[in-house]
Design an enzyme around this catalytic site. Structure first.
Site, PDB file in Angstrom:
ATOM      1  N   GLU A 211       8.557 -32.015 -36.555  1.00  0.00           N
ATOM      2  CA  GLU A 211       9.707 -33.005 -36.824  1.00  0.00           C
ATOM      3  C   GLU A 211       9.581 -34.555 -36.556  1.00  0.00           C
ATOM      4  O   GLU A 211       9.866 -35.231 -37.171  1.00  0.00           O
ATOM      5  CB  GLU A 211      10.912 -32.393 -36.382  1.00  0.00           C
ATOM      6  CG  GLU A 211      11.289 -30.994 -37.092  1.00  0.00           C
ATOM      7  CD  GLU A 211      10.993 -29.847 -36.434  1.00  0.00           C
ATOM      8  OE1 GLU A 211      11.086 -28.674 -36.577  1.00  0.00           O
ATOM      9  OE2 GLU A 211       9.853 -30.033 -35.438  1.00  0.00           O
TER      10      GLU A 211
ATOM     11  N   PHE B 219      22.691 -19.536 -30.805  1.00  0.00           N
ATOM     12  CA  PHE B 219      21.174 -19.676 -30.900  1.00  0.00           C
ATOM     13  C   PHE B 219      20.782 -20.898 -31.602  1.00  0.00           C
ATOM     14  O   PHE B 219      21.406 -21.172 -32.712  1.00  0.00           O
ATOM     15  CB  PHE B 219      20.617 -18.405 -31.517  1.00  0.00           C
ATOM     16  CG  PHE B 219      18.789 -18.508 -31.892  1.00  0.00           C
ATOM     17  CD1 PHE B 219      18.223 -18.449 -30.695  1.00  0.00           C
ATOM     18  CD2 PHE B 219      18.374 -18.539 -33.057  1.00  0.00           C
ATOM     19  CE1 PHE B 219      16.825 -18.495 -30.845  1.00  0.00           C
ATOM     20  CE2 PHE B 219      17.124 -18.614 -33.049  1.00  0.00           C
ATOM     21  CZ  PHE B 219      16.489 -18.590 -32.225  1.00  0.00           C
TER      22      PHE B 219
ATOM     23  N   MET C  40      -3.955 -49.722 -22.450  1.00  0.00           N
ATOM     24  CA  MET C  40      -3.100 -50.563 -22.122  1.00  0.00           C
ATOM     25  C   MET C  40      -2.498 -50.192 -20.531  1.00  0.00           C
ATOM     26  O   MET C  40      -2.487 -51.216 -19.805  1.00  0.00           O
ATOM     27  CB  MET C  40      -1.809 -50.690 -22.905  1.00  0.00           C
ATOM     28  CG  MET C  40      -0.901 -51.968 -22.607  1.00  0.00           C
ATOM     29  SD  MET C  40      -1.776 -53.438 -22.903  1.00  0.00           S
ATOM     30  CE  MET C  40      -1.523 -53.753 -24.677  1.00  0.00           C
TER      31      MET C  40
END
Length: 627
Positions: free
Chosen positions: A77, A139, A504
């Site tokens: 996602e 749930f 970095m």
């Protein structure tokens, strides 16, 4: 009658406005959602299904079957959120992503925060447990409304399917107007299933009491700004992401040329001003050009255009443009004066304000003095000559800068996305891009942004060249999206600047933590990126030497399909210039030695006579005071 659907709208072409339903019909909440999205011009949705959002995906199935909308199935996602984000950055439209309840929704959070920090218009649809189960720890239940409150522009939980059309219309209005941002719509499962008398809500028909973003700037303040610009001898335009969002590059260009004002941009503002123009100074801030940072330290007027005085730009805030008067133009009144109090605050849409300022200048008919900024520009040009950006050439290995420069040379019109780290800063320094062609996570600095962002850009603009510049550490955070590229044949070129480190982090550990490289080396367990690409069914390549670089880049760009290329570069290359934490922008490290001087210039002032730039020896050249 299938699933209680008594009436269907006519088929909608992707190039047509949806045909309005002329009467109230019996539909489900899921139908109302998809129909409302299409009415707002949505053609692509990025997402991942799950239990609570299945009613919406079941409806989406029918719309996809009629080729009225396309869903891109991501592998995580977070990838969906970044893809929708970049879709919006590249097009100016609202990006849309889906996720189910619980972990699906929480996986979206980093992407939502990324969009929020960079003011990107998005609408996020999450599934939720049924209304009766909310608050019972059911749930896969999470309070995504509460979790995301600090990182969205607005949020909704749809309690009644009759509200769906209005909520979607409001969400698009809020996301895309004023200062853009993400809007969340949480849809309980039973809301998606419930039938009701559906009456569509057309775009532009909703009104939100109290929501009236200021667009026009105050005429009195515009006059004040114009007076300051006309008097300034050392002015500087400082353009941020608002200049991109408002599409004000033409007005910015005109203002700069009329008054001969040099222009520097933030990471978000990159591309707002032609980077090949003689007045362009490139990026300023922590890894900005030396001449941009010197200019902001020396200017007598700073014109901030859609910028927010971020700490990575300002360095030590009380020394940022400390000799300058400030004009601050921004659509968000909360940003004006938040970090730096301006002499002239102008709240309004950047493009509209610049248009009004230029119009007022023309009305007055007073031409600027032809030599007003000549000395200033000459000083800046000397800084350019003395402190150019460096492209090292090492005998034993490629430098990252060489790779970036070659990419820019062979693909000058490409859309570039990046991950976050050294490679991002090198890309910002050396790539010259136009408006909306530079797409990078700035405010949140989200590693893993680059590949899904490139995916979103390519879906939006299938005929454009799209290149992701990634690091070997950050690319692995969303490497699974190679599967999405493979499934849909999304022709994205991913170039990994591979130095075997979190680059970095390693640079900071070297500079500020006594070379204690704690958990920053990525060599152990590093994948064979070529084999990994091939495992997903896409082309993999490796570049290890300078001799291979030019031809390999040409081959990558010519290949008809996604490519992942692993470029081995010097492992301990650092990104310079660099403004150290707590230092002013004039105090950069890593500058080349200035010709004819014993040490790199530091912009300081004589305490006796106030002469500038006196750190060339131990005595002030103007009054002889020992420094």
């Amino acid at each position: 009658m299938v699933r209680g659907y008594s009436v269907r709208t006519p088929s909608i072409s992707k190039t047509q406005t949806p045909t309005p339903i002329q009467c109230i019909t019996r539909q489900t909440g899921a139908y109302a959602l998809i129909d409302s999205l299409r009415r707002h011009g949505v053609e692509h949705i990025f997402g991942y299904p799950g239990g609570a959002i299945l009613p919406i995906y079941d409806e989406l199935y029918l719309w996809e079957a009629r080729d009225e909308i396309q869903h891109i199935l991501v592998r995580h996602e977070q990838g969906a959120a970044h893809a929708a984000d970049a879709y919006a950055r590249a097009t100016g439209k609202v990006g849309v992503c889906f996720g189910t309840s619980g972990p699906g929704a929480t996986n979206l959070v980093t992407g939502i925060a990324t969009a929020h920090m960079d003011s990107i218009p998005m609408v996020i649809i999450t599934g939720q447990v049924g209304r009766a189960s909310i608050g019972t720890d059911a749930f896969q239940e999470t309070d995504i409304y509460g979790i995301t409150l600090p990182i969205v522009k607005h949020s909704y939980v749809v309690r009644d399917p009759k509200d769906m059309g209005r909520i979607v219309a409001e969400a698009f209005l809020i996301a895309s107007t004023g200062r853009p941002g993400p809007v969340l719509i949480d849809v309980p499962k039973d809301v998606g299933l419930e039938e009701f008398d559906y009456e569509p809500v057309e775009p532009g028909t909703v009104r939100l009491p109290g929501y009236r973003p200021t667009v026009k700037g105050n005429p009195r303040q515009i006059n004040q700004a114009l007076n300051l610009i006309r008097r300034a001898r050392q002015p500087l335009l400082y353009a941020g992401g608002g200049a991109i969002t408002s599409a004000s590059h033409a007005e910015l260009h005109k203002l700069a040329e009329i008054f001969q004002i040099p222009v520097t941009t933030t990471l978000m503002g990159k591309g707002a001003f032609d980077e090949s123009h003689p007045l362009a100074l490139g990026m300023l801030g922590m890894h900005g050009t030396a001449y941009a940072n010197f200019a902001v330290s020396e200017c007598d007027l700073l014109i901030a255009v859609g910028a927010r005085f971020d700490d990575r730009v300002t360095g030590k805030l009380d020394q940022f443009a400390c000799h300058a008067q400030v004009i601050h133009i921004d659509i968000d009144p909360a940003e004006v004066g938040k970090n730096r109090a301006p002499q002239v605050p102008i709240v309004g849409d950047v493009r509209q304000v610049l248009m009004d300022l230029l119009r007022r200048h023309e009305e007055l008919g007073i031409s600027p003095e032809p030599n007003q900024t000549r000395e200033w520009l000459a000083r800046i040009n000397r800084w350019r000559e003395d402190y150019p950006l460096q492209v090292p050439q090492h005998s034993e290995s490629l430098s990252p800068q060489e790779v970036i420069v070659e990419l820019g040379r062979q693909a000058p019109q490409a859309y570039f996305t990046t991950d976050v780290g050294q490679h991002q800063m090198w890309a910002a320094q050396f790539l010259k891009t136009g408006p909306r062609r530079w797409i990078s996570s700035a405010g949140l600095g989200t590693m893993g942004f680059g590949v899904p962002a490139a995916m979103g850009v390519k879906i939006a603009l299938p005929n454009e060249q799209v290149i992701c510049v990634a690091g070997d550490a950050s690319v692995q955070m969303n490497i699974q999206e190679l599967g999405t590229l493979a499934q849909y044949g999304i022709n994205v070129k991913t170039v990994i600047i591979n130095n075997g480190w979190q680059g970095m982090v390693r640079q900071w550990q070297e500079a500020f933590y006594g070379e204690r490289y704690s958990s920053s080396n990525m060599e152990a367990g590093k994948p064979d990126f070529v084999k990994l690409a091939e495992a997903y069914g896409i082309k993999g390549m490796v570049i290890k030497s300078r001799d291979e670089l030019k031809d390999a880049i040409a081959e990558i760009l010519a290949h008809d399909g996604p490519v992942l290329v692993d470029v081995h570069v010097k492992k301990d290359e650092n990104c310079y210039p660099m403004v150290a934490p707590g230092k002013s922008n004039a105090q950069m490290i890593g500058l080349p030695e200035r010709p004819k001087l014993d040490k790199a210039i530091e912009l300081v002032y004589c305490t006796s006579c106030g002469a500038k730039n006196v750190a060339t020896n131990n005595f002030c050249p103007e009054c002889g005071t020992k420094l």
